[in-house]
Design a protein around this motif. Structure first.
Motif, PDB file in Angstrom:
ATOM      1  N   ILE A   1      54.581  92.310  28.316  1.00 17.19           N
ATOM      2  CA  ILE A   1      53.324  91.649  28.683  1.00 17.19           C
ATOM      3  C   ILE A   1      52.777  90.816  27.542  1.00 17.19           C
ATOM      4  O   ILE A   1      52.058  89.833  27.767  1.00 17.19           O
ATOM      5  N   VAL A   2      53.123  91.161  26.281  1.00 17.81           N
ATOM      6  CA  VAL A   2      52.487  90.526  25.134  1.00 17.81           C
ATOM      7  C   VAL A   2      52.685  89.018  25.148  1.00 17.81           C
ATOM      8  O   VAL A   2      51.759  88.242  24.911  1.00 17.81           O
ATOM      9  N   ARG A   3      53.908  88.557  25.451  1.00 18.57           N
ATOM     10  CA  ARG A   3      54.164  87.120  25.419  1.00 18.57           C
ATOM     11  C   ARG A   3      53.343  86.375  26.472  1.00 18.57           C
ATOM     12  O   ARG A   3      53.004  85.205  26.276  1.00 18.57           O
ATOM     13  N   TYR A   4      53.021  87.059  27.572  1.00 19.10           N
ATOM     14  CA  TYR A   4      52.195  86.400  28.592  1.00 19.10           C
ATOM     15  C   TYR A   4      50.743  86.287  28.124  1.00 19.10           C
ATOM     16  O   TYR A   4      50.047  85.326  28.464  1.00 19.10           O
ATOM     17  N   VAL A   5      50.284  87.273  27.349  1.00 15.41           N
ATOM     18  CA  VAL A   5      48.937  87.180  26.766  1.00 15.41           C
ATOM     19  C   VAL A   5      48.879  85.993  25.804  1.00 15.41           C
ATOM     20  O   VAL A   5      47.914  85.226  25.791  1.00 15.41           O
ATOM     21  N   VAL A   6      49.942  85.808  24.999  1.00 16.10           N
ATOM     22  CA  VAL A   6      49.996  84.675  24.072  1.00 16.10           C
ATOM     23  C   VAL A   6      50.010  83.353  24.844  1.00 16.10           C
ATOM     24  O   VAL A   6      49.300  82.399  24.494  1.00 16.10           O
ATOM     25  N   ALA A   7      50.805  83.278  25.918  1.00 14.03           N
ATOM     26  CA  ALA A   7      50.857  82.060  26.732  1.00 14.03           C
ATOM     27  C   ALA A   7      49.500  81.767  27.367  1.00 14.03           C
ATOM     28  O   ALA A   7      49.078  80.606  27.461  1.00 14.03           O
ATOM     29  N   GLN A   8      48.796  82.819  27.795  1.00 16.31           N
ATOM     30  CA  GLN A   8      47.477  82.628  28.393  1.00 16.31           C
ATOM     31  C   GLN A   8      46.498  82.054  27.372  1.00 16.31           C
ATOM     32  O   GLN A   8      45.728  81.135  27.679  1.00 16.31           O
ATOM     33  N   GLU A   9      46.511  82.585  26.141  1.00 18.58           N
ATOM     34  CA  GLU A   9      45.606  82.082  25.110  1.00 18.58           C
ATOM     35  C   GLU A   9      45.907  80.622  24.778  1.00 18.58           C
ATOM     36  O   GLU A   9      44.996  79.826  24.556  1.00 18.58           O
ATOM     37  N   LYS A  10      47.185  80.258  24.768  1.00 17.09           N
ATOM     38  CA  LYS A  10      47.532  78.855  24.515  1.00 17.09           C
ATOM     39  C   LYS A  10      47.013  77.959  25.636  1.00 17.09           C
ATOM     40  O   LYS A  10      46.455  76.885  25.385  1.00 17.09           O
ATOM     41  N   ALA A  11      47.198  78.390  26.876  1.00 18.59           N
ATOM     42  CA  ALA A  11      46.718  77.589  28.006  1.00 18.59           C
ATOM     43  C   ALA A  11      45.195  77.449  27.968  1.00 18.59           C
ATOM     44  O   ALA A  11      44.654  76.375  28.252  1.00 18.59           O
ATOM     45  N   GLU A  12      44.496  78.521  27.597  1.00 21.44           N
ATOM     46  CA  GLU A  12      43.033  78.459  27.470  1.00 21.44           C
ATOM     47  C   GLU A  12      42.641  77.440  26.399  1.00 21.44           C
ATOM     48  O   GLU A  12      41.701  76.659  26.578  1.00 21.44           O
TER      49      GLU A  12
ATOM     50  N   THR B   1      45.122  74.529  36.300  1.00 24.51           N
ATOM     51  CA  THR B   1      46.201  75.204  37.043  1.00 24.51           C
ATOM     52  C   THR B   1      47.081  76.014  36.103  1.00 24.51           C
ATOM     53  O   THR B   1      47.484  77.135  36.418  1.00 24.51           O
ATOM     54  N   GLN B   2      47.368  75.452  34.933  1.00 26.72           N
ATOM     55  CA  GLN B   2      48.181  76.168  33.952  1.00 26.72           C
ATOM     56  C   GLN B   2      47.470  77.442  33.486  1.00 26.72           C
ATOM     57  O   GLN B   2      48.083  78.509  33.354  1.00 26.72           O
ATOM     58  N   VAL B   3      46.152  77.341  33.262  1.00 30.28           N
ATOM     59  CA  VAL B   3      45.376  78.519  32.850  1.00 30.28           C
ATOM     60  C   VAL B   3      45.409  79.585  33.938  1.00 30.28           C
ATOM     61  O   VAL B   3      45.670  80.769  33.675  1.00 30.28           O
ATOM     62  N   VAL B   4      45.135  79.176  35.165  1.00 26.97           N
ATOM     63  CA  VAL B   4      45.083  80.126  36.270  1.00 26.97           C
ATOM     64  C   VAL B   4      46.451  80.758  36.511  1.00 26.97           C
ATOM     65  O   VAL B   4      46.556  81.983  36.751  1.00 26.97           O
ATOM     66  N   ASP B   5      47.504  79.953  36.438  1.00 27.76           N
ATOM     67  CA  ASP B   5      48.852  80.495  36.643  1.00 27.76           C
ATOM     68  C   ASP B   5      49.180  81.560  35.595  1.00 27.76           C
ATOM     69  O   ASP B   5      49.739  82.610  35.917  1.00 27.76           O
ATOM     70  N   THR B   6      48.853  81.288  34.345  1.00 25.89           N
ATOM     71  CA  THR B   6      49.139  82.284  33.306  1.00 25.89           C
ATOM     72  C   THR B   6      48.279  83.527  33.489  1.00 25.89           C
ATOM     73  O   THR B   6      48.737  84.654  33.246  1.00 25.89           O
TER      74      THR B   6
END
Length: 614
Positions: free
Chosen positions: A239-250, A285-290
């Motif tokens: 899950i950690v990498r998805y948290v990182v991807a979410q922060e980047k998208a934000e 959309t990128q933020v919501v998808d992540t």
């Protein structure tokens, strides 16, 4: 105009760039499911595990906190002491039900009143302890954020580091400083408040459980915990990498809106609101998808932790039932047995609860790992910037009252040769104008002269004080008019403040005398947005020239710093720079400025150049 062959080559280049961009976007989108796109680009792709990597990052964060000396030890000690006091109160409160069972079973009305009073007092103290612990945890989080942010800003906002990191390969350093550190500190404080005493509490309640229920009780509970911990580790690791991807998208989404706000006038002139809305919707959309990806993967973790938590009560019944069915309490009356069952239930349930708390921290640990990854990545980029700046210092030597390039070659990060084997010496009073087609490397050459870019080959020699640089887009800071004129407040090892008389004289020289009335007075504070609304682009460039006149550096580099002005206004400003004995290296396309320079360096865009006297 292009001839047919040149046009065909240009069209092929456009098509190639479009295909490459499309391919990169497709690869980036596909990469999110196996890693974060930014990680792949930055070389951090395999650094998102919950394990030794996280421990190394936590250790580095701990070293920064220890070096900060921000009373973190005091607040941590207070949190531990408060947690100990609270656990004593909780234990006493947990024993009260057994007392009620005994008193009610014996129908002892005389003992009921004092017991009820004790219960009310204990509950009040327990609530107060919980509130104080929450406060202490919050203060610890704020103190940690202050220490980490101050350390990061001290490294980031340094000469040679800011430009290298902000223009480098890491995404959204502003978000990492302003948001990710705050979330890291808050998550760390929450986790610490729960886990600081966990080993001691587990050991204590293990002994109590062993005493009351025999060896079967703690063995069953430990086996239950090991199964739950192993399953949780397997679920939370990806899950950690998805948290990182979410922060980047934000961060990308926020940056888009910041840029829209800063460029609102240009967008309005173009009529680009629809295009910007589409880009904003794509970023959203990128933020919501992540977020959906994170929530979906956290669903399994949440199911596991909640089932583990609620299943604990069932395990406690088994732990209590075994000694009862084995006849360990056959000699007790009903009231006494109820009291024993209540004590056993509390001890068993609380031991299971402590283990459940550890398991339930898994979600916070995942978030903590994601925030730690982004913060430490920024620090690692700062480490690389430190090494690069040190190397650049070696390539940029000191010179006596002159700027010199010796066999200088400047190459872009993509490998394009902008300048090759340049030898030029600019002495005091011998101003130089740099010309050439767009993209030929004029600004990049100034970056090398000012130490922002490391030369690929050769050496740059500059005065000890450095070169005062003015970009084409003026930098307007928040604050007073006096602070605008004296920005950055310290230059060349000297700290100065602008007096009212000097400010009035400088503003009159550059044609901004009316700004004093518009600003109210020299010391009235204005925000950046208010300054940008108050000053036109030409007035901003005039204000930048006034800063040069205030500091009077021996050398100044002007990157089309008067492009928004007419020829007459440019002449006034360059004449003022000449009277102030400031030698300038100018990038300009205006032939009218030739009169204020002694030589012209013309770049051809292919690494070649010509150097002529004017």
């Amino acid at each position: 105009m292009y001839d047919s062959e040149e046009f065909e080559l240009l069209a092929n280049s456009w098509r190639s760039d479009t295909r490459a961009s499309t391919r990169d976007n497709e690869e980036c989108a596909a990469q999110i499911d196996s890693d974060s796109c930014s990680s792949k680009k930055d070389g951090f792709g395999d650094h998102f595990a919950v394990g030794l990597t996280l421990l190394r990052r936590i250790r580095r964060i701990g070293r920064v906190l220890r070096a900060a000396r921000a009373r973190l030890g005091l607040w941590s000690a207070g949190l531990i002491a408060g947690k100990l006091a609270a656990e004593m109160v909780y234990y006493y409160a947990g024993m009260l039900p057994s007392e009620f069972y005994r008193v009610l079973g014996d129908r002892d009305s005389a003992a009921f009143g004092p017991l009820l009073a004790r219960c009310v007092a204990v509950v009040a103290v327990a609530g107060a302890c919980r509130a104080v612990l929450d406060y202490a945890s919050g203060v610890l989080g704020v103190a940690m954020r202050h220490a980490l942010t101050q350390n990061t800003q001290a490294r980031y906002l340094r000469r040679g580091r800011l430009y290298a990191v902000a223009s480098g390969r890491i995404d959204n350093p502003d978000q990492r400083i302003a948001q990710d550190i705050e979330r890291l500190a808050r998550s760390a404080a929450d986790v610490l408040s729960e886990l600081l005493l966990a080993p001691f509490l587990v050991a204590y309640y293990t002994v109590r459980c062993w005493t009351l229920a025999g060896v079967f009780g703690p063995v069953a509970i430990y086996a239950y915990f090991i199964v739950g911990a192993t399953a949780t580790q397997c679920v939370m690791a990806p899950i950690v990498r998805y948290v990182v991807a979410q922060e980047k998208a934000e961060g990308d989404f926020r940056f888009h809106h910041v840029r829209v706000r800063e460029c609102a006038e240009s967008i309005a002139f173009y009529g680009g609101e629809t295009a910007e809305r589409e880009r904003a919707n794509a970023a959203l959309t990128q933020v919501v998808d992540t977020q959906y990806r994170v929530l979906w993967r956290q669903l399994g973790l949440g199911l596991l932790t909640q089932v583990f938590s609620y299943m604990g009560s069932t395990v406690s019944y088994v732990v209590i039932a075994v000694p009862i069915f084995l006849g360990s309490y056959d000699g007790l009356s009903g009231a006494e047995l109820s009291s024993v069952i209540s004590r056993n239930a509390f001890v068993s349930l609380y031991l299971i609860y402590r283990f459940s708390v550890i398991i339930e921290q898994a979600k916070r640990v995942v978030e903590l790992a994601g925030y730690a990854a982004r913060v430490v990545q920024l620090w690692e980029e700062l480490d690389r910037a430190d090494a690069s700046t040190d190397a650049c210092d070696v390539a940029c030597a000191a010179a006596d009252n002159a700027i010199a390039a010796v066999e200088l070659s400047v190459i872009t990060p993509s490998g394009m040769v902008l300048v090759s084997n340049l030898n030029v010496h600019v002495s005091a009073g011998e101003s130089l104008v740099v010309t050439g087609p767009p993209g030929s490397g004029k600004t990049s050459l100034l970056r090398a002269f000012c130490g922002l870019w490391r030369p690929a080959r050769g050496e740059v020699r500059v005065p000890q004080a450095g070169v005062f640089f003015l970009p084409q887009a003026p930098y307007i800071a928040g604050g007073s008019l006096r602070e605008q004129l004296s920005y950055p407040g310290e230059w060349g090892g000297c700290t100065r403040s602008c007096s009212d008389t000097e400010a009035s004289r400088l503003l009159a020289i550059v044609g901004l005398a009316h700004i004093i009335r518009r600003a109210g007075n020299m010391d009235r504070l204005w925000s950046v947005q208010e300054w940008l609304q108050m000053l036109s682009p030409g007035e901003q460039q005039k204000l930048s020239i006034a800063r040069v006149l205030f500091w009077r550096p021996p050398f100044a580099a002007l990157d089309e710093a008067t492009s928004a002005l007419d020829a007459a206004a440019e002449a006034v400003l360059y004449r003022a720079l000449s009277y102030a004995t400031i030698t300038v290296i100018s990038v300009s396309h205006h032939d009218g400025l030739n009169a204020f320079h002694k030589r012209r360096l013309a770049l051809d865009g292919h690494g070649g150049f010509t150097l002529d006297s004017i």
